[in-house]
Design an enzyme around this catalytic site. Structure first.
Site, PDB file in Angstrom:
ATOM      1  N   GLY B  30      38.373  56.643  20.810  1.00 55.33           N
ATOM      2  CA  GLY B  30      39.781  56.285  20.972  1.00 55.33           C
ATOM      3  C   GLY B  30      40.757  57.369  20.566  1.00 55.33           C
ATOM      4  N   CYS B 239      38.427  35.257  47.204  1.00 56.39           N
ATOM      5  CA  CYS B 239      38.535  36.390  48.126  1.00 56.39           C
ATOM      6  C   CYS B 239      38.370  35.890  49.568  1.00 56.39           C
ATOM      7  CB  CYS B 239      37.465  37.427  47.795  1.00 56.39           C
ATOM      8  SG  CYS B 239      37.340  38.735  49.027  1.00 56.39           S
ATOM      9  N   CYS B 242      34.881  37.655  51.010  1.00 53.91           N
ATOM     10  CA  CYS B 242      33.539  37.359  50.492  1.00 53.91           C
ATOM     11  C   CYS B 242      33.485  36.071  49.676  1.00 53.91           C
ATOM     12  CB  CYS B 242      33.029  38.523  49.650  1.00 53.91           C
ATOM     13  SG  CYS B 242      33.794  38.630  48.026  1.00 53.91           S
ATOM     14  N   CYS B 264      39.148  40.999  47.431  1.00 50.71           N
ATOM     15  CA  CYS B 264      38.633  41.744  46.284  1.00 50.71           C
ATOM     16  C   CYS B 264      39.236  43.151  46.263  1.00 50.71           C
ATOM     17  CB  CYS B 264      37.119  41.918  46.398  1.00 50.71           C
ATOM     18  SG  CYS B 264      36.188  40.459  45.985  1.00 50.71           S
ATOM     19  N   CYS B 270      32.746  43.638  47.157  1.00 49.75           N
ATOM     20  CA  CYS B 270      33.031  42.692  48.235  1.00 49.75           C
ATOM     21  C   CYS B 270      32.023  42.885  49.373  1.00 49.75           C
ATOM     22  CB  CYS B 270      34.459  42.938  48.733  1.00 49.75           C
ATOM     23  SG  CYS B 270      35.121  41.604  49.733  1.00 49.75           S
TER      24      CYS B 270
END
Lengths: 266, 278
Positions: B30, B239, B242, B264, B270
């Site tokens: 970080g 979606c 899909c 998606c 997808c």
């Protein structure tokens, strides 16, 4: 008399300044300053522009390291530390919890990009408050105490009047219940009626909360109203230090005499 | 590989310098490590940081996937993928499972990552505290002292204004219980994927000259309040292509009469689902 009875109750000074010197190159801003501040006591620092008042305040509140001397403070547990000997993270925490700093210009002390509530809540979040409702409740209490309409809690500080901004700044500092507050010209730049109101509020808060305060001002009336003791500075040195009424009614040093006699009478 | 370029475009000394920055970043999860960002043959904001990180870690046996907004077929994704195919001669893919290095902007793939994979993020502004503190000297001190209160001020302000935490992307996180980090502009939907992920995550900011990292299996926690806990986006619909119900969906406008569909954002995910269904 009030100050003396307070001293008797607490036998350690909250803040002790010993032989503090600060210069900027060849220019001396503070020279050999010594004083003690007791819990619950209000000390006013007066003097003309350039007398070193603000530099002294910056040295006291941890913003500017003095060249020489010590700033000793007593913690809640009774131990005494030098402000410039402790690690910086600790100093930062101290400044945000036990101490408060109120600037002359609210722009220096407030965050103008966030709402009044967030300004007050910031110190709480800094010491670990993570409950939104709780933070808001505490912030509302302090806004109310400083006579700011709680309905305006979510408004940005720039929509507030000058006096309100100054009160918001005070609320933001008092929310963690500090023991010591530094104020640099807290009423400067406000019109007289607002000034009077703010002073009245400050006086009652200082009394209620048992706050100790160092107030830098060039307004002797402010000192008379708020301060237990008065320190007169000239050219970076303290020329007179005593009870406020004593200094104002019977100034000993020629400069104090000049200062007192220069006050406009209506 | 095209003659006239060093392997993966950057010269070896530069790659070495960047690798050192990456090692340091991995050692301090970080923490933003400064590095000598080079001028790359694409404009700032298009992924100069990510491309330099990729260039310095890629080897000839790596398989590269590049996505932009989750899709493999967007301009930026195609040109960066082609750039490395040309200058490093590496194999490229659109399948998340086949890739060893995934350079991304805006998304973490929906397909769970595995150990050994590296995700490279393109970061526009690495400093999470910048919104309230313009001074770099001050923000560095704030990081050093873990002085992160103002980040909660931002969340407070969100709730005060909108009634909920309205930050939806670049949602601030604490990495390894220490450093506050900006996870580049990924939606907060992807924040939980950062936590304890088996893959190595590298973040490169070219203009700001910073590299930071989330090593595998690192604790990454999104900031929140006790009474306003962190939550991810949800959709009322699935979606349109899909039928996925647990993927990040993009709203696509289909005509001038208000027609729209949700699909998606991860084009590979997808396509794979459609293949399986067929």
């Amino acid at each position: 008399m009030n100050a003396i009875s307070k001293i008797a109750a607490n036998d350690l000074p909250l803040l002790s300044v010993r032989q503090l010197d600060k210069s900027f190159g060849a220019r001396t801003a503070c020279r050999n300053i010594n004083f003690d501040l007791w819990p619950g006591e209000v000390l006013a620092v007066v003097g003309e522009s350039g007398a070193g008042k603000s530099t002294l305040l910056r040295c006291l509140c941890g913003d500017q390291q003095p060249d020489l001397g010590q700033v000793l403070f007593t913690r809640r547990d009774g131990s005494i530390s030098d402000l410039y000997d402790i690690p910086e993270p600790e100093r930062r925490i101290l400044m945000r919890t036990d101490w408060g700093i109120i600037h002359q210009n609210p722009r220096d002390g407030l965050r103008f990009g966030v709402s009044a509530g967030a300004n007050v809540g910031e110190r709480l979040m800094a010491i670990g408050a993570r409950n939104y409702a709780e933070i808001r409740r505490t912030a509302a209490i302090w806004l109310e105490r400083l006579e700011i309409d709680v309905a305006r809690m979510d408004e940005l500080p720039f929509t507030f009047s000058g006096g309100m901004q100054q009160r918001l700044q005070i609320a933001r500092n008092l929310v963690t219940q500090p023991r010591l507050v530094f104020m640099d010209e807290p009423t400067g730049g406000l019109d007289v009626s607002v000034q009077a109101k703010l002073l009245d509020l400050l006086r009652s808060l200082v009394g209620e909360l048992g706050l100790a305060a160092v107030i830098v001002t060039h307004d002797l009336a402010v000192a008379r109203l708020l301060a237990d003791r008065l320190m007169v500075m000239q050219g970076g040195a303290v020329v007179e230090l005593g009870l406020t009424d004593q200094v104002l009614d019977d100034p000993q040093h020629p400069y104090s005499q000049l200062l007192v006699s220069s006050v406009l009478q209506i | 590989m095209t003659a006239g370029y060093n392997f993966a475009y950057l010269d070896e000394q530069t790659k070495r310098m960047i690798r050192r920055a990456i090692l340091k970043a991995v050692a301090i999860p970080g923490y933003q490590v400064p590095f000598g960002s080079r001028e790359m043959p694409l404009p700032y904001g298009w992924g100069t940081g990510g491309i330099q990180v990729t260039a310095s870690i890629i080897g000839s046996d790596d398989v590269l996937k590049v996505i932009d907004q989750g899709a493999d077929d967007t301009t930026n994704a195609i040109s960066i993928r082609r750039f490395f195919a040309k200058t490093a001669g590496v194999a490229t893919t659109t399948r998340t499972a086949d890739a060893t290095i995934i350079q991304t902007r805006h998304r973490i793939p929906e397909t769970p990552l595995r150990a050994g994979q590296i995700v490279v993020f393109q970061v526009p502004i690495p400093e999470p505290l910048r919104w309230l503190e313009p001074r770099e000297s001050e923000t560095r001190q704030m990081h050093a002292y873990a002085d992160y209160a103002i980040m909660h001020v931002k969340l407070y302000e969100d709730i005060a204004r909108y009634g909920h935490i309205a930050t939806t992307y670049d949602y601030p996180v604490i990495v390894n219980e220490r450093y506050l980090m900006r996870p580049s502009p990924i939606p907060k939907f992807d924040n939980p994927k950062l936590d304890m992920n088996p893959a190595l995550m590298l973040f490169g900011a070219g203009r700001e000259k910073r590299i930071y990292a989330v090593p595998p299996y690192t604790i990454v926690k999104s900031l929140d309040f006790e009474d306003h806990p962190f939550s991810i986006e949800t959709w009322d619909t699935s979606c349109a292509l899909c039928g996925a119900t647990n993927a990040f969906l993009d709203e696509v406008i289909t005509d001038d009469h208000g027609g729209k569909m949700f699909v998606c954002s991860d084009s590979d995910h997808c396509a794979e689902r459609k293949e399986k269904a067929a």
